[in-house]
Design an enzyme around this catalytic site. Structure first.
Site, short mmCIF file in Angstrom:
data_model
loop_
_atom_site.label_atom_id
_atom_site.label_comp_id
_atom_site.label_asym_id
_atom_site.label_seq_id
_atom_site.Cartn_x
_atom_site.Cartn_y
_atom_site.Cartn_z
N LYS A 159 0.79 -1.25 0.00
CA LYS A 159 0.00 0.00 0.00
C LYS A 159 0.82 1.30 0.00
O LYS A 159 0.50 2.24 0.72
CB LYS A 159 -0.94 0.03 1.21
N ASP A 167 -5.51 -4.94 10.68
CA ASP A 167 -6.85 -4.32 10.68
C ASP A 167 -7.97 -5.33 10.48
O ASP A 167 -9.07 -5.19 11.03
CB ASP A 167 -6.95 -3.17 9.67
C1 GLC Z 1 -2.79 -4.83 2.77
C2 GLC Z 1 -1.97 -5.29 3.95
C3 GLC Z 1 -2.83 -6.05 4.93
C4 GLC Z 1 -4.04 -5.21 5.31
C5 GLC Z 1 -4.80 -4.79 4.07
C6 GLC Z 1 -5.99 -3.89 4.38
O1 GLC Z 1 -3.22 -5.95 2.06
O2 GLC Z 1 -0.91 -6.11 3.51
O3 GLC Z 1 -2.10 -6.39 6.08
O4 GLC Z 1 -4.89 -5.93 6.17
O5 GLC Z 1 -3.92 -4.09 3.20
O6 GLC Z 1 -5.61 -2.72 5.01
#
Ligand code: GLC
Length: 455
Positions: A164, A200
Site C-alpha cells: 500500500k 486491521d
Molecule cells: C494490505 C496489507 C494487509 C491489510 C490490508 C488492508 O493488504 O498487507 O495487512 O490488512 O492491506 O488494510
C-alpha cells in the site's frame, strides 16, 4: 440519413459494452477462483508449504474473542491505511468510550527510513497522551499494524514486506513491536506496555465479535484488501503457542493471491498496467483488482483506452485524464450514486477532469466502466468470502466488513450479498455487518482480552 445517424450513435455504446466484457467474471470463473484460493489457503496453513505459500495465512496468536466482560483504559495505535491514528478507549460492562486523533503520515516518511517512521509514531503518541492527560500513566496498548506480519507471539511480529505505498527502509525482517519500543525509549518521556499487535482485518473481527458472537470472518475493502477468519487450531500446523484452545484467528493476507499467476486467466491489460506502474510490481495481485488504492486508476486506464479508440469524448481527452492517479476511487462511488438516467455527480467529476465537452452518451459510458470495475471487485471479494464460509462449514456466520470502498460504494453491499449467496454452499446462512472502527476498537479489545486472560 436518420437511420445512419442512429447507427452511429449506437455504435460506440455497443463497442464500449463489448470491450468491457473482459472485466466481467462469470460464475464458472468465480468457482475456479474459489478452488484456487482454497488450495492457496491450505498451503499457507501447512508447515511444509508455508514458506513458499503465496497466501500466507499468518497465525495471530489471538485465540480469545471478546466476551463483553473486558474493562479498563487502553491506548491504541492504528497504522496502515491512508492515515495514522492514536486512540484512547474506556471499556466497561456496557460502555465503550473512545477518543481519537488522526495524524498525517507525510509521503517522505512513508518512503523514508523506519527510524523516522517510528519516531514520528512515538511523537504523535506522546502528544496525544499529553492532550489526554495520561502522560504519566503506564497504559496497556494495542497496535494495529496493517501490513503482512509474521507473528511470533501476541506481541512480536516480523514485517514480511510493505504494501500500500509504504517502503520505509530497515523494517522488513524486523519486529515492529521492538521498533516501536525502541522509538519510545529514544524519547524517554512516556511509558506504555504493548499488549498485542494485530492487523486491521483481525481488529475488525474482534470489534464485530464484541457485538455479535457469531462474527467469525472479517474482510477489509479499503486502501488494501485482506481477510481474517477463525480456524481450528488443529488445522494451524505452525501454531506453537500453549495448547488447549480450539480456535485461532488467521490473518490470510489474501491481497497477495494471484502473485503466482493464479489469477492471470482473468487479469486484463489494465491490471497489468496498474501493476507495472506500482511501487511493488508483481505483488498484491488480487489487492490491485479490488482495493481503493487502485480502483480509480483502473477506471482511468479503461477511459483512456476508449478515448484513444474514439469511443468517448469525441476522441478528445484532457491533460488530467491522461495523468496517472488523477481519477480517485471516490469518483467511482460518486458516479454510481447518481440515480439511473441522472448524471449530476458524473458531470461534476468530468468537469473537474477537464472533460466538460462530455455528452450524455459519454457519461453513460463512463458510468458503465465504473460499474464493471467495481462489480468485478465485489465479485472477487464474494468469491473469497464464499471460499472461507465453505471451508469453515458453520451454519451461521456474521462477516464483519470495514474499509472505504465497502463503506462508500452505493452497491457493494448488495452485490456481495447476492454473489456470496450464489457461491456459498447451500444451508450456510451469513450476514454482512459494517464494522465500526474495527482497527481502533479491535486494538483496544486485543489489549483488553490479553489483560483479561492474564488476570
Ligand atoms: C494490505 C496489507 C494487509 C491489510 C490490508 C488492508 O493488504 O498487507 O495487512 O490488512 O492491506 O488494510
Amino acid at each position: 440519413m436518420r437511420l445512419t445517424e442512429q447507427i452511429d450513435m449506437r455504435q460506440p455504446r455497443d463497442t464500449i459494452r463489448e470491450e468491457c466484457e473482459v472485466l466481467q467474471i462469470n460464475d464458472n470463473q468465480l468457482r475456479e477462483i474459489m478452488n484456487r484460493l482454497n488450495k492457496a489457503l491450505l498451503l499457507g496453513l501447512g508447515k511444509e508449504t508455508h514458506s513458499k505459500a503465496i497466501v500466507k495465512c499468518f497465525i495471530t496468536y489471538i485465540q480469545d474473542l471478546p466476551n463483553g466482560t473486558e474493562k479498563g483504559k487502553f491506548l491504541a495505535l492504528d497504522l496502515g491505511g491512508t492515515n495514522f491514528r492514536v486512540l484512547i478507549i474506556n471499556l466497561g460492562p456496557n460502555h465503550f468510550d473512545m477518543q481519537s486523533k488522526i495524524y498525517a503520515i507525510p509521503k517522505h516518511i512513508m518512503t523514508g527510513t523506519g527510524t523516522a517512521l517510528f519516531d514520528h509514531i512515538a511523537e504523535c503518541l506522546a502528544n496525544f497522551m499529553k492532550e489526554h492527560e495520561v502522560f504519566n500513566e503506564r497504559l496497556a496498548l494495542g497496535f494495529t499494524f496493517s501490513f503482512p506480519l509474521k507473528q511470533l507471539g501476541l506481541t512480536k511480529g516480523i514485517l514480511e514486506r510493505w504494501t500500500k505505498g509504504f517502503s520505509c527502509s530497515g523494517v522488513v525482517g524486523e519486529d515492529v513491536v521492538q521498533l516501536l519500543k525502541d522509538a519510545i525509549a529514544r524519547r524517554g518521556d512516556i511509558s506504555i506496555s504493548v499488549m498485542g499487535i494485530l492487523n486491521d482485518a483481525t481488529g475488525c473481527l474482534m470489534s464485530c465479535a464484541h457485538k455479535k458472537r457469531d462474527a467469525r470472518i472479517a474482510v477489509i475493502i479499503g486502501t488494501g484488501s485482506n481477510a481474517c477468519y477463525v480456524e481450528k487450531t488443529d488445522n494451524c500446523e505452525l501454531f506453537d503457542g500453549p495448547p488447549g484452545k480450539k480456535e485461532l484467528l488467521i490473518n490470510t493476507e489474501w491481497g497477495a493471491f494471484g502473485d503466482d499467476g493464479a489469477l492471470d486467466f482473468i487479469r486484463t491489460e489494465f491490471d497489468r498496467d496498474v501493476d507495472a506502474n506500482s511501487i511493488n510490481p508483481g505483488k498484491q495481485v488480487q489487492e490491485k483488482m479490488i482495493s481503493g488504492m487502485y480502483m480509480g486508476e483502473l477506471v482511468r486506464l479503461v477511459l483512456v483506452k476508449f478515448t484513444k479508440m474514439g469511443l468517448l469524448f469525441g476522441g478528445r481527452g484532457s491533460d488530467l485524464l491522461f495523468e496517472r492517479g488523477s481519477f480517485y476511487t471516490k469518483y467511482v462511488s460518486e458516479i454510481e450514486s447518481d440515480k439511473p438516467g441522472d448524471y449530476t455527480n458524473c458531470m461534476d467529476i468530468l468537469e473537474e477532469l477537464g472533460l466538460s465537452h462530455a455528452t450524455e452518451a459519454d457519461m453513460a459510458g463512463v458510468r458503465h466502466v465504473c460499474e464493471c470495475v467495481s462489480r468485478r471487485a465485489a465479485h472477487l471479494v464474494s468469491a473469497g468470502m464464499a471460499t472461507l464460509l465453505n471451508k469453515m462449514a458453520e451454519p451461521r456466520v456474521t462477516i464483519g466488513i470495514d474499509g472505504s470502498v465497502y463503506r462508500f460504494h452505493p452497491h457493494f453491499h448488495s452485490l456481495m450479498c447476492e454473489k456470496i449467496a450464489q457461491l456459498a454452499n447451500p444451508g450456510i446462512v451469513f450476514d454482512l455487518m459494517l464494522s465500526e472502527d474495527g482497527s481502533g476498537r479491535g486494538a483496544a479489545l486485543v489489549a483488553a482480552v490479553a489483560c483479561r486472560e492474564r488476570c
